[in-house]
Design a protein around this motif. Sequence first.
Motif, PDB file in Angstrom:
ATOM      1  N   ALA A 134      55.902  33.214 -61.834  1.00  0.00           N
ATOM      2  CA  ALA A 134      56.134  33.554 -63.485  1.00  0.00           C
ATOM      3  C   ALA A 134      55.200  32.943 -64.082  1.00  0.00           C
ATOM      4  N   GLU A 135      54.682  31.742 -63.794  1.00  0.00           N
ATOM      5  CA  GLU A 135      53.523  31.110 -64.530  1.00  0.00           C
ATOM      6  C   GLU A 135      52.345  32.008 -64.524  1.00  0.00           C
ATOM      7  N   GLU A 136      52.085  32.177 -63.346  1.00  0.00           N
ATOM      8  CA  GLU A 136      50.781  33.203 -63.223  1.00  0.00           C
ATOM      9  C   GLU A 136      50.714  34.348 -64.080  1.00  0.00           C
ATOM     10  N   ALA A 137      51.903  35.012 -63.984  1.00  0.00           N
ATOM     11  CA  ALA A 137      51.978  36.292 -64.893  1.00  0.00           C
ATOM     12  C   ALA A 137      51.847  35.909 -66.385  1.00  0.00           C
ATOM     13  N   TYR A 138      52.243  35.002 -66.872  1.00  0.00           N
ATOM     14  CA  TYR A 138      51.965  34.318 -68.285  1.00  0.00           C
ATOM     15  C   TYR A 138      50.732  33.955 -68.388  1.00  0.00           C
ATOM     16  N   LEU A 139      50.026  33.228 -67.516  1.00  0.00           N
ATOM     17  CA  LEU A 139      48.712  32.782 -67.691  1.00  0.00           C
ATOM     18  C   LEU A 139      47.651  33.990 -67.854  1.00  0.00           C
ATOM     19  N   LYS A 140      48.050  34.978 -66.811  1.00  0.00           N
ATOM     20  CA  LYS A 140      47.186  35.941 -66.655  1.00  0.00           C
ATOM     21  C   LYS A 140      47.333  36.839 -67.990  1.00  0.00           C
ATOM     22  N   LYS A 141      48.320  36.944 -68.596  1.00  0.00           N
ATOM     23  CA  LYS A 141      48.549  37.615 -69.984  1.00  0.00           C
ATOM     24  C   LYS A 141      47.945  36.964 -70.986  1.00  0.00           C
ATOM     25  N   LYS A 142      47.790  35.573 -70.991  1.00  0.00           N
ATOM     26  CA  LYS A 142      47.365  34.904 -72.263  1.00  0.00           C
ATOM     27  C   LYS A 142      45.847  34.678 -71.972  1.00  0.00           C
ATOM     28  N   ASP A 146      39.603  34.879 -67.596  1.00  0.00           N
ATOM     29  CA  ASP A 146      39.332  33.516 -67.459  1.00  0.00           C
ATOM     30  C   ASP A 146      40.309  32.989 -66.383  1.00  0.00           C
ATOM     31  N   PHE A 147      41.493  33.287 -66.354  1.00  0.00           N
ATOM     32  CA  PHE A 147      42.675  32.855 -65.458  1.00  0.00           C
ATOM     33  C   PHE A 147      42.114  33.640 -64.146  1.00  0.00           C
ATOM     34  N   ILE A 148      41.776  34.899 -64.130  1.00  0.00           N
ATOM     35  CA  ILE A 148      41.565  35.915 -62.847  1.00  0.00           C
ATOM     36  C   ILE A 148      40.476  35.140 -62.234  1.00  0.00           C
ATOM     37  N   ASP A 149      39.679  34.937 -62.968  1.00  0.00           N
ATOM     38  CA  ASP A 149      38.305  34.248 -62.276  1.00  0.00           C
ATOM     39  C   ASP A 149      38.508  32.742 -61.740  1.00  0.00           C
ATOM     40  N   TYR A 150      39.433  31.976 -62.258  1.00  0.00           N
ATOM     41  CA  TYR A 150      40.082  30.782 -61.593  1.00  0.00           C
ATOM     42  C   TYR A 150      40.703  31.227 -60.403  1.00  0.00           C
ATOM     43  N   LYS A 152      40.425  33.489 -58.283  1.00  0.00           N
ATOM     44  CA  LYS A 152      39.552  33.764 -57.190  1.00  0.00           C
ATOM     45  C   LYS A 152      38.657  32.618 -56.621  1.00  0.00           C
ATOM     46  N   ARG A 153      38.731  31.640 -57.355  1.00  0.00           N
ATOM     47  CA  ARG A 153      37.755  30.218 -56.956  1.00  0.00           C
ATOM     48  C   ARG A 153      38.687  29.384 -56.350  1.00  0.00           C
ATOM     49  N   VAL A 154      39.906  29.293 -56.724  1.00  0.00           N
ATOM     50  CA  VAL A 154      41.005  28.010 -56.540  1.00  0.00           C
ATOM     51  C   VAL A 154      42.063  28.678 -55.866  1.00  0.00           C
ATOM     52  N   ASN A 155      42.474  28.042 -54.566  1.00  0.00           N
ATOM     53  CA  ASN A 155      43.728  28.532 -53.896  1.00  0.00           C
ATOM     54  C   ASN A 155      44.890  28.096 -54.716  1.00  0.00           C
TER      55      ASN A 155
END
Length: 240
Positions: A134-142, A146-150, A152-155
């Motif tokens: 749920a948090e990731e869905a919110y962060l991806k939308k906002k 920037d979040f998608i790249d993050y 890909k870089r961090v587990n």
Amino acid sequence: MMIQLGNFFFRCRNIIFIFLYLLLFVPSAELFGAERWGDKYFLYPIVLGLLITVSGQLIRGGTIGLAYIIRGGQNRQVYADGLVTTGIFNHVRNPLYIGNILMLWGAGIMANSFLFTLIIMPLFLCIYQCIVLAEEAYLKKKFGMDFIDYTKRVNRWVPNFKGIGDTFSSMKFNWKRWLIKEYGTQFVWLLGIAFILLYKYPTLIGRDPETKLKYAGICLLVIGTYYLTIRFMKKSGRWK
């Protein structure tokens, strides 16, 4: 479906955490028993559990002390005013939740509870997975790319310890922030550990109810004094 569940669990997560903590004291079959582990069997869950649960609190401390992220949401909903990718967040995306998991898992082992360690903890992991989605869905939308790249870089769950020394050496650890943001969690956590030791392991202090009550009072006094001291420093503005 899991995102909707995650939003629900996010709103109730503090109550869920306390409820699960209380389940530590539900009668259960033992993880370690005298038949297999010998007369000193009780030392194994105490030592192993302490190592795990303390490591969880240290992870939370390192996370909050280096790069704090707003954990409370807003109006009981997922919220972030910025994308935090520094400090421990540069090595794993959910260090605070990993800390919580280790704290509860270690406490379950300390309680020598088969029920909590092998049945309740998997349920707890499922709840956290829903919250994270749920948090990731919110962060991806906002925050978009920037979040998608993050991601890909961090587990999400498995930390990458490469460069962890540089992370700590390049940032100032704010121990006051750790204490004033964490003293409530520490109060519940320390009380849980104290009462597990007092009531799950009568061989440590004896079975006499008066002796147990005396040590329980001492623990409550010490831990309560710590809680009230940090709270006073926070509310008085002496620690900002």
